[in-house]
Enzyme design. Structure first.
Site, PDB file in Angstrom:
ATOM      1  N   LEU A 446       0.674  -1.286  -0.064  1.00 49.56           N
ATOM      2  CA  LEU A 446       0.042  -0.040  -0.038  1.00 49.56           C
ATOM      3  C   LEU A 446       0.927   1.312  -0.033  1.00 49.56           C
ATOM      4  O   LEU A 446       0.455   2.413  -0.480  1.00 49.56           O
ATOM      5  CB  LEU A 446      -0.959  -0.111   1.139  1.00 49.56           C
ATOM      6  CG  LEU A 446      -1.800  -1.073   1.405  1.00 49.56           C
ATOM      7  CD1 LEU A 446      -2.610  -0.946   2.706  1.00 49.56           C
ATOM      8  CD2 LEU A 446      -3.002  -1.025   0.203  1.00 49.56           C
ATOM      9  N   GLY A 447       1.932   1.432   0.546  1.00 52.70           N
ATOM     10  CA  GLY A 447       2.933   2.310   0.502  1.00 52.70           C
ATOM     11  C   GLY A 447       4.199   1.832   1.469  1.00 52.70           C
ATOM     12  O   GLY A 447       4.517   0.981   1.807  1.00 52.70           O
ATOM     13  N   LYS A 448       5.136   2.966   1.487  1.00 51.48           N
ATOM     14  CA  LYS A 448       6.417   3.084   2.106  1.00 51.48           C
ATOM     15  C   LYS A 448       6.906   4.037   3.169  1.00 51.48           C
ATOM     16  O   LYS A 448       6.487   5.179   2.499  1.00 51.48           O
ATOM     17  CB  LYS A 448       7.409   2.744   1.218  1.00 51.48           C
ATOM     18  CG  LYS A 448       8.568   2.266   1.507  1.00 51.48           C
ATOM     19  CD  LYS A 448       9.829   1.905   0.700  1.00 51.48           C
ATOM     20  CE  LYS A 448      11.300   1.513   1.288  1.00 51.48           C
ATOM     21  NZ  LYS A 448      11.602   2.712   2.260  1.00 51.48           N
ATOM     22  N   GLY A 449       7.184   3.889   4.123  1.00 51.67           N
ATOM     23  CA  GLY A 449       7.609   5.212   5.021  1.00 51.67           C
ATOM     24  C   GLY A 449       9.039   4.743   5.633  1.00 51.67           C
ATOM     25  O   GLY A 449       9.869   4.011   5.210  1.00 51.67           O
ATOM     26  N   GLY A 452       9.140   1.352   7.280  1.00 47.19           N
ATOM     27  CA  GLY A 452       8.927   0.049   6.399  1.00 47.19           C
ATOM     28  C   GLY A 452       7.927   0.264   5.436  1.00 47.19           C
ATOM     29  O   GLY A 452       7.114   1.042   5.166  1.00 47.19           O
ATOM     30  N   VAL A 454       4.301  -0.921   3.938  1.00 38.01           N
ATOM     31  CA  VAL A 454       2.721  -1.094   4.143  1.00 38.01           C
ATOM     32  C   VAL A 454       2.107  -1.934   3.366  1.00 38.01           C
ATOM     33  O   VAL A 454       1.945  -1.694   2.215  1.00 38.01           O
ATOM     34  CB  VAL A 454       1.862   0.314   4.472  1.00 38.01           C
ATOM     35  CG1 VAL A 454       0.386   0.045   5.150  1.00 38.01           C
ATOM     36  CG2 VAL A 454       2.545   1.244   5.564  1.00 38.01           C
ATOM     37  N   LYS A 468       1.922  -2.670   8.680  1.00 39.73           N
ATOM     38  CA  LYS A 468       3.093  -2.004   8.449  1.00 39.73           C
ATOM     39  C   LYS A 468       4.642  -2.872   9.259  1.00 39.73           C
ATOM     40  O   LYS A 468       4.528  -2.998  10.415  1.00 39.73           O
ATOM     41  CB  LYS A 468       3.011  -0.408   9.371  1.00 39.73           C
ATOM     42  CG  LYS A 468       4.388   0.264   9.043  1.00 39.73           C
ATOM     43  CD  LYS A 468       4.124   1.864   9.326  1.00 39.73           C
ATOM     44  CE  LYS A 468       3.998   1.980  10.803  1.00 39.73           C
ATOM     45  NZ  LYS A 468       4.045   3.419  11.104  1.00 39.73           N
ATOM     46  N   ASP A 566       5.722  14.796  14.354  1.00 39.70           N
ATOM     47  CA  ASP A 566       6.056  14.645  12.820  1.00 39.70           C
ATOM     48  C   ASP A 566       4.692  14.661  12.312  1.00 39.70           C
ATOM     49  O   ASP A 566       4.203  14.010  11.386  1.00 39.70           O
ATOM     50  CB  ASP A 566       6.503  13.243  12.645  1.00 39.70           C
ATOM     51  CG  ASP A 566       7.155  12.855  11.213  1.00 39.70           C
ATOM     52  OD1 ASP A 566       7.201  14.210  10.639  1.00 39.70           O
ATOM     53  OD2 ASP A 566       7.247  11.875  10.592  1.00 39.70           O
TER      54      ASP A 566
END
Length: 703
Positions: A446-449, A452, A454, A468, A566
């Site tokens: 689904l995504g990356k942050g 790590g 998701v 996540k 953040d």
């Protein structure tokens, strides 16, 4: 009417989202049964007005009214009414409502030769009630003047022109009351309350106080208190792990698992069936089962119950099936059960209880004590004890081997490091193998942050979640991970992302969140995916307000309060209804809200462009640091531009979602922000800047 010594408060999802509560204030007042006879188990009263007629000012409440009722002053139109009053105390002992004497010492009466009091009441429509709902009107009277032998004050009461009382005559300092009860509530949308002097009356009518209510149905009664006490004791004794919370039978659609109730219109629900088979029950049968007088079916099979069968269970009048099979019960079957089995009123199942005395396994009476026990059994027991002690000592000597000791310590450390209770958390814990099954072997990203990737996942009940998983290259370690888990376990707000569970399995660390189908706010602003659909201004404003509410909860609703550190557009997630929720609490810190103590850290964390310059310079974070970051989020939300421009010369060219939206509007606002320090921003309401470098250029395409 609350008939019990406790009140169950239940929050139910009615289709608009998971319920949550931040605080609960419950005020109950004990009243005598004679007060407000319109109230019963199935009908309550909701106050619309409670008026102290006569005085212009001065609210009467506790302690003048020991029942904490509030009487609002009402003088009426001075061209129509005048006040009469007395300082004498009421003499009548009859007052079913015990109105405070200070209220009954004043009244209104018509001016001049008028012989009528007329009051108009237009009730406010109540949501989720019949239209029009039922209403109750209560009028209080007391004669405050000493009348001559030839004077008479006599009147009748009419509601919308219909006479609702006989001729009312009140003695000096006596009390009287007119109210509707036997005829039920009135059901009109407009009320004309009139007091009319009779033909024989020489004086106009008067009124001292008036109470106006609408009826509230309370047919959704709580479970019988005796059943609640009994089943609560059963839950505590056997440490039942099911979702047994709140009222056992109410709401009907959320009755306790494997528990059945009976429901009638005018009586509290009763527990009629309990199935606790294969529930891991230990010890003996709790006597509280015998307190469930409406019980018809009880299944305690396939557990580890010991002791004897309670004869009191045979006295339950409605019990037809009792299943005790598959336990460790002992002793004979009580005579009460044998009688009910014989007359066919009870089906008792007791198979697979090896120590239970039955026809196939009769109980043998204990033999008399013999000296053989002393001469034979005791020496054998001593020998067995000596051998056991010898073996124990040999085992302890062998454990002095260093290798064995190290293996034992390593095993114990493994337990300490990864035991659920050692983290001090009360939420669901997953293994890494379970996470791979949930995410279909980490199939869809689904995504990356910074933490790590998701992944998309589904629980066994079909609930969609976001998983996540910490990557090996992540800068966030155990400290940040545990911080986020602890915070998400403690905080609950509709504008904060909820955590479903976590994983701490060896080196594998992961968080399982509620699924936010519309991704991040940044994706919508940048026009990434979402079929190119752009946020309308109304949607942007709603997202801004909801994000501000979540941030305000962290600062003012948590104890201790939290600084996110953040706040940015990528940490604001949207669900299918475009409701905003703040996420990613790995960098959060607690602070002292009473004196706004700053949080000092050795390392400045956050995202460039969103960070408060003062925090960058000093390393001391406050709530204002989050407010500054949120101010930048607002600017990003309005302009569609990132907080840091790699190519400032391209400001005149719009891109992404902002371009497609602004091209269709009559006005375009361009903001060039060099540095903005927001210091006095109230969440989502106002934004002030002390920077002189803020330049706003406006171009008007049309007047």
């Amino acid at each position: 009417m609350v008939p019990d010594d406790f009140v169950q408060v239940c929050l139910v999802n009615t289709g608009a989202g998971t319920p949550f509560v931040s605080a609960l204030e419950l005020e109950l007042r004990p009243l005598k049964m004679k007060y407000y006879p319109q109230v019963n188990l199935t009908q309550g009263l909701v106050l619309d007005y409670r008026l102290n007629l006569g005085p212009e000012t001065g609210t009467v409440r506790y302690p003048e009214d020991p029942h904490d009722r509030v009487w609002t002053p009402f003088a009426g139109d001075p061209n129509e009414f005048r006040e009469i009053s007395t300082t004498q105390t009421m003499q009548s002992d009859y007052d079913p409502f015990e109105v405070p004497k200070v209220v009954m010492q004043t009244a209104i009466t018509p001016l001049n030769a008028s012989r009528i009091i007329e009051l108009i009441w237009e009730p406010v429509p109540q949501p989720r009630h019949p239209s029009p709902p039922g209403h109750f009107i209560i009028m209080h009277f007391s004669e405050l003047q000493i009348l001559s032998s030839h004077a008479l004050r006599q009147f009748d009461v009419r509601i919308n022109g219909v006479k609702v009382s006989g001729d009312v005559t009140v003695s000096y300092l006596g009390t009287g009351v007119v109210y509707n009860k036997e005829d039920g509530p009135y059901r009109d949308s407009h009320y004309n309350i009139s007091l009319n002097a009779t033909e024989n009356s020489t004086l106009p009518p008067l009124m001292n106080a008036l109470e106006l209510f609408f009826a509230m149905s309370t047919t959704n009664l709580a479970t019988d208190s005796r059943d609640v006490s009994a089943v609560t004791a059963i839950k505590a004794r056997y440490h039942v792990q099911r979702n047994w919370m709140g009222d056992p039978c109410v709401p009907k659609t959320m009755a306790w698992e494997r528990l059945t109730c009976s429901y009638t219109i005018s009586s509290p629900p009763r527990i009629t069936s309990i199935n606790m088979s294969f529930s891991g029950l230990n010890s003996d049968i709790l006597p509280s089962f015998a307190d469930l007088k409406a019980l018809q079916y009880l299944d305690l099979s396939n557990n580890n119950l010991t002791g004897t069968i309670l004869d009191t269970l045979s006295q339950l009048p409605l019990l037809t099936v009792l299943d005790l099979s598959g336990n460790q019960l002992s002793g004979p079957i009580p005579s009460g059960f044998l009688k009910r089995i014989q007359d066919g009123s009870l089906n008792l199942r007791y198979g697979n209880n090896p120590n239970l005395c039955t026809d196939k396994n009769p109980c043998h009476p204990a033999k008399m004590k013999s000296k053989l026990v002393i001469y034979v059994v005791v020496p054998i027991a001593v020998i067995v004890l000596f051998v056991s002690l010898t073996i124990t000592i040999l085992c302890l000597l062998r454990q002095k081997n260093p290798g064995s000791v190290n293996n034992s310590v390593n095993s114990r450390n493994e337990t300490i490091n990864y035991n659920h209770s050692s983290l001090g958390l009360e939420t669901r814990r997953f293994t890494y193998i379970e996470l791979k099954k949930i995410t279909n072997n980490l199939q869809r990203v689904l995504g990356k942050g910074g933490f790590g990737y998701v992944y998309d996942g589904f629980l066994h009940d079909g609930t969609q979640v976001a998983v996540k998983i910490r990557s090996q290259s992540s800068n966030q370690g155990d400290k940040e991970f545990l911080a986020e888990v602890h915070i998400l376990t403690l905080i609950h707000h509709k504008n904060l992302v909820s955590m479903i569970g976590y994983c701490k399995d060896g080196e594998h660390m992961a968080l399982v969140y509620e699924f936010m189908s519309e991704g991040t706010l940044q994706e919508h602003i940048a026009g990434i995916d979402h079929n190119g659909v752009c946020l309308r201004w109304k949607q942007r404003l709603k997202i801004a307000v909801e994000s501000a509410q979540g941030l305000e909860y962290l600062h003012k609703g948590c104890n201790p309060p939290l600084i996110h550190r953040d706040v940015k557009a990528t940490n604001i997630l949207l669900n299918s209804r475009l409701e905003a929720k703040i996420a990613d609490f790995g960098l959060s810190k607690a602070f002292n809200h009473d004196n706004e103590t700053q949080v000092s850290t050795n390392v400045v964390v956050g995202t460039l462009g969103y960070m408060d310059p003062e925090y960058q310079a000093t390393g001391r974070a406050t709530t204002k640091s989050d407010v500054y970051s949120f101010g930048v989020v607002l600017l990003v939300l309005v302009t569609g531009r990132p907080p840091i421009l790699n190519n400032p010369s391209s400001m005149s060219t719009s891109s992404g979602c902002n371009n497609s939206y602004h091209g269709a509007t009559s006005r375009v606002w361009w903001m060039c922000v060099c540095m903005v320090t927001t210091k006095s921003m109230v969440y989502g309401r106002s934004l002030t800047s002390r920077s002189s470098a803020l330049q706003i250029h406006r171009r008007v395409d049309q007047p």
